[in-house]
Design a protein around this motif. Structure first.
Motif, mmCIF file in Angstrom:
data_model
loop_
_atom_site.group_PDB
_atom_site.id
_atom_site.type_symbol
_atom_site.label_atom_id
_atom_site.label_comp_id
_atom_site.label_asym_id
_atom_site.label_seq_id
_atom_site.Cartn_x
_atom_site.Cartn_y
_atom_site.Cartn_z
ATOM 1 N N THR A 1 0.851 -1.190 0.000
ATOM 2 C CA THR A 1 0.000 0.000 0.000
ATOM 3 C C THR A 1 0.886 1.239 0.000
ATOM 4 O OG1 THR A 1 -0.117 0.139 2.411
ATOM 5 C CG2 THR A 1 -1.768 -1.238 1.305
ATOM 6 N N PRO A 2 0.360 2.388 -0.435
ATOM 7 C CA PRO A 2 1.166 3.621 -0.416
ATOM 8 C C PRO A 2 1.523 4.010 1.016
ATOM 9 C CG PRO A 2 -0.739 3.853 -1.846
ATOM 10 C CD PRO A 2 -0.953 2.593 -1.076
ATOM 11 N N ILE A 3 2.725 4.517 1.191
ATOM 12 C CA ILE A 3 3.210 4.903 2.507
ATOM 13 C C ILE A 3 2.839 6.352 2.810
ATOM 14 C CG2 ILE A 3 5.484 5.757 1.760
ATOM 15 C CD1 ILE A 3 6.643 4.234 4.205
ATOM 16 N N ALA A 4 2.602 6.623 4.065
ATOM 17 C CA ALA A 4 2.364 8.000 4.514
ATOM 18 C C ALA A 4 3.597 8.483 5.251
ATOM 19 C CB ALA A 4 1.140 8.051 5.430
ATOM 20 N N LEU A 5 4.144 9.633 4.840
ATOM 21 C CA LEU A 5 5.370 10.144 5.438
ATOM 22 C C LEU A 5 5.110 11.471 6.142
ATOM 23 C CD1 LEU A 5 8.005 9.441 2.630
ATOM 24 C CD2 LEU A 5 7.473 8.053 4.626
ATOM 25 N N ASP A 6 5.689 11.587 7.328
ATOM 26 C CA ASP A 6 5.636 12.845 8.079
ATOM 27 C C ASP A 6 6.823 13.693 7.647
ATOM 28 O OD1 ASP A 6 5.609 14.900 9.857
ATOM 29 O OD2 ASP A 6 5.666 13.666 11.666
#
Length: 818
Positions: free
Chosen positions: A201-206
């Protein structure tokens, strides 16, 4: 070409006249060459071509190293900086392994997968068998509004969960309490580092997070690797100057992706895969050499039978070179037949390997298969082997005394004595090579025995363990804590349960979290400069349940909860490194703790050290313990994964189903994973060294058998050649005991020389063995002595039968036959 074809046809006819010897030779070569072909297929997959993505030479990984020199992944902000600043890479992608709960079906299941940047598949150059991979903005990194809940699934998941439905695209899959649209299916052989991943799945980055280093970064080089490494080092220095609080003292390194994969193959934990693979490949090579020596002794005996034929052809004008070529052709034909049979054996071994080889023994992006390169290698090995074992018989057979041989081939001639000397040399070499393998196997067996006797720091007997994953999409930290408390209460009330505990990680597992820390008494440092230590949160009963000794201070109690001052315990390795000359109990740490479900750390806390526990063994039983920090679970719930340890009064399997029912009663949509006896986990820790020991022992046993056959053959031949001489001596008064002693002595002299040579070889091989042994020296005198005695006993056994046969020679008949 015509003469070569003629030699081949003639050679085949000659070989068919002696089907017994021919089949024996083919069988010996099948074992040696087949094992070599199978091992070469492993070497090809793990070392020669470990990566089969397009243009693998341009794939590289970039790693951070902290202020203490420990290798780390990249933080979110660093990754984005690297992608913007690194001109030596045409593209950089991020990857993070993860656990997913698949719900919505009859029964929820746990699978492994990964969170990746949208360009991940495009960078690797792989395409799905169905649908598409992620579009450039679907991870939302550059455009938050474009972030999408989409997923690419693995081929196995498609087949098992969706029945291979060709209309899968657009259907919804429920992952970690979130709905994702399936947009693609990857090929069945696609894997990136880990084999088990089945969803991406697409990653979420801070974008602001510079402290939490969790991303594996892979890139495509547009320049040479040294140039990229120099540029990334400069980028790291620039970021350290710009963000000193998080990056001071940190560096960056760029490594070839193929090299990284290879270095971790066969031994993921401590990275000595090359050595282990080289040892096994060396062992199979020695086995082939022993087989060649054995076959050469057979052909020397066969050439003695053909001495009249060869002498006749020489007397009729045939040159020695022509005859040697004919004999070598026969040897190569034999070897090619053995190679063909060996290919079939290698194919069978590779097909059977998944059932006997530990599942996680390799870390490879390439499946092990008998491909064209392996077939070409087998053909070359077969030809070289044919020349190797055929050279000595060919040279010896083509140098007879023609006149004497034609007059009477039954007498012991100079050429016969030459053949015998050559056979003795070959058998001596067999014994020496066999001793090297037997010694290596003995050392591995003793190393494994000592590994089983290692002090684990806890008691795994009668302990049931299981793994539970609570996705952040459904649980927050408070809700997860209540789930854990209710689960502990229910399990503790079950019949047969003595005690139960929970922890974010268990012994015998690789610790999955490190936190930056400092000593309150030390000069203050920024987070980026602080060392890291393994971090585990545990419930109060953890130490009692696993029977872990508390060496100093106290353990956790129910009073160590969220309303009380923070406390921690440390292991002996931590105490020795950071408090070498004092009692750590009562001292305070400066700690930044991980946050539940997020890739970040909390603000600083200053917990007090209240106890010191024994070091607990992790996945690599031979490694020294790392410094560890243990926190009360009631004070810090940070991990979505929680392990339960249940000490039972009965066999752990007897309560497993009851425990599963109690957990499902709390939340039926949360699957339980990896449930089993802790002793099984302990046994699995030895899967790799046990497998390698078994392989080495198999080669050693085969070598021992071949050496025994060789000794027996030489002595039997010698007795047959000396039949007349022995008969004369016995007629003149020699006793059977004297004859027995002499024949035995001749065989044992060969064995003694071979053992002496093998002893030197075993000591020379010690440096290669040293890195794979635990608790034993590679030149252990007891093992060397035991191996030598084993070879000596086997040699004596092989000599007894021919010697006994010599004592039964009838002098009158021997003289009459002569």
């Amino acid at each position: 070409m015509g003469s070569i074809a003629q030699d081949i046809r003639f050679g085949v006819r000659i070989l068919l006249r002696s089907p017994g010897i021919t089949l024996t030779v083919i069988l010996a070569l099948m074992l040696g060459i087949g094992a070599n072909s199978a091992m070469f297929s492993i070497v090809d997959a793990l070392m020669l071509h470990p990566v089969r993505f397009p243009d693998p030479s341009t794939l590289a990984m970039t790693w951070d190293r902290d202020a203490q020199g420990v290798q780390r992944g990249a933080s979110s902000a660093e990754f984005l900086d690297y992608r913007k600043l690194a001109k030596s890479f045409s593209d950089l992608a991020g990857f993070r392994a993860g656990t997913f709960v698949v719900s919505g079906g009859d029964r929820p299941t746990q699978i492994t997968g990964a969170f990746v940047t949208a360009n991940f598949f495009h960078l690797l150059g792989v395409k799905p068998v169905l649908g598409r991979t992620f579009l450039p903005d679907e991870d939302g990194i550059d455009n938050a509004a474009a972030a999408s809940k989409v997923a690419v699934i693995g081929y196995r998941l498609w087949q098992e969960n969706f029945g291979g439905d060709p209309n899968i695209l657009g259907r919804t899959i429920h992952l970690n309490a979130n709905s994702y649209a399936i947009i693609g299916v990857m090929p069945p052989d696609f894997q990136f580092i880990w084999r088990t991943h089945q969803v991406w799945t697409p990653i979420a980055l801070d974008r602001a997070n510079r402290d939490y280093h969790f991303l594996i970064v892979i890139g495509r080089l547009r320049t040479a690797l040294p140039t990229a490494a120099a540029e990334m080092s400069q980028v790291a220095r620039s970021l350290a100057e710009q963000y000193p609080a998080s990056s001071r003292g940190w560096t960056n390194e760029v490594v070839d992706f193929r090299e990284w994969i290879t270095s971790r193959s066969l031994q993921v934990k401590n990275g000595n895969g090359r050595t282990r693979l080289a040892l096994l490949f060396g062992a199979v090579g020695l086995t082939l050499l022993i087989a060649c020596a054995n076959v050469a002794t057979l052909l020397l005996a066969r050439s003695a039978v053909r001495s009249r034929e060869i002498a006749l052809r020489l007397s009729l004008g045939a040159t020695r070179g022509r005859l040697a070529r004919q004999l070598l052709t026969e040897s190569v034909v034999l070897s090619l037949a053995g190679g063909a049979a060996g290919l079939a054996l290698a194919w069978a071994l590779i097909r059977a390997a998944p059932a006997v080889v530990p599942a996680d023994i390799t870390l490879s992006a390439t499946p092990i298969a008998l491909n064209q390169l392996a077939i070409f290698y087998t053909a070359i090995v077969s030809i070289v082997t044919g020349v190797l074992f055929g050279l000595a018989p060919a040279l010896t057979a083509t140098r007879p005394d023609v006149q004497e041989t034609l007059q009477d081939s039954s007498r012991g001639t100079t050429s016969g004595r030459g053949r015998e000397r050559m056979r003795q040399i070959l058998v001596t070499a067999e014994i020496g090579l066999a001793l090297i393998l037997v010694t290596s196997a003995g050392l591995m067996i003793e190393s494994l025995r000592r590994m089983y006797a290692i002090d684990l720091g806890f008691d795994p007997q009668n302990v049931l363990t299981l793994r539970l994953f609570l996705p952040v999409g459904k649980y927050d930290a408070a809700h997860a804590f209540r789930f854990h408390q209710e689960a502990l209460r229910r399990i503790a009330a079950l019949p047969g349960v003595e005690s139960v505990a929970a922890s974010s990680n268990l012994p015998l597992q690789q610790h999955t979290m490190e936190v930056p820390f400092d000593l309150s008494s030390a000069p203050p440092r920024d987070m980026g400069e602080r060392p890291g230590a393994g971090y585990v949160s545990v419930t109060a009963e953890f130490f009692r349940t696993l029977r872990i000794p508390i060496l100093r201070g106290r353990g956790f109690t129910d009073q160590d909860d969220a309303s009380s001052p923070p406390v921690v315990m440390v292991n002996q390795a931590f105490a020795r490194r950071y408090f070498p000359n004092e009692n750590p109990v009562g001292n305070h740490l400066v700690l930044n703790r991980p946050i539940f479900g997020k890739t970040g750390f909390e603000d600083e806390i200053h917990p007090e050290i209240v106890g010191v526990i024994a070091n607990l063994k992790e996945a690599d039983l031979g490694a020294d313990a790392d410094p560890m920090i243990y926190a009360p679970h009631a004070q810090h719930v940070w991990n979505q994964v929680m392990w339960f340890a249940v000490r039972t009064r009965v066999h752990p399997g007897a309560v497993a189903e009851a425990v599963r029912r109690e957990l499902m009663a709390i939340d039926k949509e949360q699957p339980i994973d990896q449930a089993g006896a802790m002793q099984q986990s302990f046994d699995l820790s030895f899967a790799e060294p046990r497998f390698q020991m078994q392989i080495m022992s198999g080669f050693a046993l085969l070598a021992l058998i071949l050496a025994v056959v060789g000794i027996y053959g030489v002595n039997s031949y010698a007795v047959a050649q000396r039949r007349h001489e022995i008969g004369v001596r016995m007629a003149l008064g020699a006793t059977p005991g004297a004859v027995l002693a002499e024949v035995l002595g001749q065989g044992m002299r060969l064995a003694a020389i071979g053992i002496a040579i093998g002893m030197v070889g075993a000591i020379a091989a010690a440096s290669a063995l040293r890195s794979v042994l635990v608790g034993i020296s590679a030149t252990d005198p007891l093992t060397l002595a035991a191996a030598s005695l084993t070879l000596a006993a086997a040699a004596a056994l092989a000599c007894v039968i021919p010697a006994h046969r010599a004592t039964r020679i009838d002098p009158a008949r021997a003289l009459r036959d002569q």
